[in-house]
Write an enzyme that holds these catalytic residues in place. Structure first.
Site, short mmCIF file in Angstrom:
data_model
loop_
_atom_site.label_atom_id
_atom_site.label_comp_id
_atom_site.label_asym_id
_atom_site.label_seq_id
_atom_site.Cartn_x
_atom_site.Cartn_y
_atom_site.Cartn_z
N LYS A 1 -26.38 14.87 52.21
CA LYS A 1 -26.00 13.84 51.23
C LYS A 1 -25.64 14.53 49.92
O LYS A 1 -26.45 15.27 49.35
CB LYS A 1 -27.14 12.86 51.00
CG LYS A 1 -26.82 11.76 49.99
CD LYS A 1 -28.04 10.94 49.62
CE LYS A 1 -28.48 10.03 50.73
NZ LYS A 1 -29.57 9.11 50.29
N ASP B 1 -36.65 -0.89 49.73
CA ASP B 1 -35.24 -1.02 50.12
C ASP B 1 -35.11 -1.12 51.64
O ASP B 1 -34.22 -0.51 52.22
CB ASP B 1 -34.43 0.16 49.58
CG ASP B 1 -32.94 -0.14 49.50
OD1 ASP B 1 -32.59 -1.33 49.46
OD2 ASP B 1 -32.14 0.81 49.47
N ILE C 1 -19.69 11.21 57.34
CA ILE C 1 -20.26 10.22 58.26
C ILE C 1 -20.82 9.01 57.54
O ILE C 1 -21.31 8.07 58.17
CB ILE C 1 -21.37 10.85 59.13
CG1 ILE C 1 -22.45 11.49 58.26
CG2 ILE C 1 -20.78 11.88 60.10
CD1 ILE C 1 -23.62 12.06 59.05
N GLY D 1 -22.89 8.52 46.73
CA GLY D 1 -21.94 9.57 47.05
C GLY D 1 -21.60 9.56 48.53
O GLY D 1 -21.47 8.48 49.12
N GLU E 1 -20.91 6.81 53.34
CA GLU E 1 -20.58 6.79 51.91
C GLU E 1 -21.22 5.58 51.26
O GLU E 1 -21.34 4.51 51.87
CB GLU E 1 -19.07 6.74 51.72
CG GLU E 1 -18.62 6.97 50.29
CD GLU E 1 -17.13 7.24 50.17
OE1 GLU E 1 -16.69 7.62 49.08
OE2 GLU E 1 -16.41 7.08 51.18
N GLY E 2 -21.68 5.75 50.02
CA GLY E 2 -22.32 4.65 49.31
C GLY E 2 -22.26 4.90 47.81
O GLY E 2 -21.53 5.78 47.33
#
Length: 393
Positions: free
Chosen positions: A110, A210, A82, A88, A84-85
């Site tokens: 994750k 962030d 669902i 991972g 991705e970055g």
């Protein structure tokens, strides 16, 4: 969007089943405890650090085996991916209760990519910070897996599942239904309350570092919850005014003073919040390379349409189709401008931001066919907004 200086994991861990959070946070906890013990008996006890708080609360997190999470995701099936970055991939999974009795729970898992740019350091930060914080507007960490096996080092995190994805997806994915004005404000308010808790609701300040639309996740009722604490840091303590650190974050959201000096404060989060305020208003990303040069950087573009000008309505997300109160939109723009003040000390606190957003949610939306009905009170509301900000500051 890219990070300025992503972390690189240089740590080496021994093989075994003992959890990394327990190993690595212990030395910090012991050191802080010794420091407090050396203080005179008549002085007030110093606040616990985040690692110390984690030591007290780590029992609330479930420690999963790699095989449990592999089974929960049907072998990390691509059909269950669902997200991705750089860290991972994230999978939708189903976990069973620890005792094997009762209903299974749908979760988000994750899985750290050991070859990725973001490494063990950020994984560890997420475990420790999310193991400590507890607020309705912060995503809940259910547990983790730290396994060193023959197949290699495995680092995974297990969160509550957020079915409505992220604020970013709903703002910029044209295939999804348009967020109404009311929903946008409620999401903003929830995110602000989450940040306010981090800045003032714990024994120590936590700087999120962030904040961006992709890190604001939405549950089944579109309630906002902040996620991804891999870059979070403890705020300054004692006489210190800032935390000095390597510059990391997403281009377009980071505060200019932090980018230039590496000096991190809670006001850095305030700047990032101001950027997202304008994303909510305009339906545009902080940076869009496919637009004309003058419109690529959101903050530069909106300067041409001040909140008090007649041209202001030109920046409002056209998908709202005038179904928003102009007075409230101007109020949000003014709040964004105060958050984006070049002088960090002149920005409002998150608790002040929360109060102004609550006021904005009380302004009624225009009735169909009478979208300009709210404009007659705009001058009075603008004066009230200015007074509110000045009084807050």
């Amino acid at each position: 969007m890219k990070c300025f200086f992503p972390f690189k994991d240089k740590s080496k861990t021994k093989r075994g089943s003992r959890s990394a959070p327990e190993r690595q946070s212990q030395s910090k906890s012991d050191s802080s405890a010794v420091n407090r013990a050396t203080k005179s008996s008549g002085s007030l006890p110093s606040p616990l650090s985040i690692p110390e708080l984690y030591e007290e609360k780590k029992h609330n997190l479930r420690v999963f085996t790699y095989e449990e999470l592999r089974e929960a995701t049907n072998g990390f099936n691509r059909l269950l991916k669902i997200g991705e970055g750089g860290f991972g991939s994230v999978y939708k999974g189903t976990i069973r209760p620890p005792n094997g009795q009762g209903d299974s729970t749908v979760v988000a898992i994750k899985k750290l990519n050991t070859n990725g740019l973001q490494g063990h350091k950020q994984w560890l930060a997420e475990v420790i910070f999310l193991g400590v914080v507890n607020h309705p507007n912060l995503v809940k960490l259910l547990g983790y897996c730290s396994s060193d096996e023959e197949r290699g080092i495995q680092r995974l995190l297990v969160y509550e599942f957020m079915p409505n994805r992220s604020l970013e997806a709903h703002l910029f994915n044209r295939a999804l239904p348009t967020l109404t004005w009311k929903t946008r404000l409620e999401i903003l308010l929830g995110a602000a309350e989450g940040l306010a808790y981090l800045h003032g609701g714990l024994q120590v300040q936590v700087i999120y570092r962030d904040f961006k639309s992709s890190n604001v996740l939405l549950d089944d009722e579109f309630k906002a919850k902040l996620s991804d604490f891999g870059l979070a840091r403890e705020g300054p303590q004692g006489d210190h005014t800032h935390v000095s650190t390597a510059v990391v974050g997403t281009y377009g959201y980071a505060a200019p003073e932090y980018v230039e000096t590496g000096h991190l404060t809670t006001q850095s989060d305030i700047w990032s919040f101001g950027v997202v305020l304008y994303e909510i208003l305009t339906g545009r990303r902080a940076l869009e390379r496919n637009r004309p040069t003058s419109e690529q950087k959101l903050l530069d573009w909106v300067k041409q349409f001040p909140a008090n000008s007649r041209r202001f309505s030109m920046i409002i997300d056209p998908r709202l189709r005038n179904q928003y109160p102009p007075v409230a939109a101007q109020k949000i723009a003014k709040l964004a401008d105060s958050c984006l003040n070049k002088n960090a000390k002149d920005r409002p606190t998150m608790s002040q931001v929360v109060e102004i957003l609550k006021e904005a949610t009380q302004i009624p939306e225009p009735t169909p066919g009478n979208s300009s009905s709210s404009s007659s009170g705009s001058k009075i509301s603008n004066r009230n907004q200015n007074r509110t900000i000045k009084r807050s500051l």
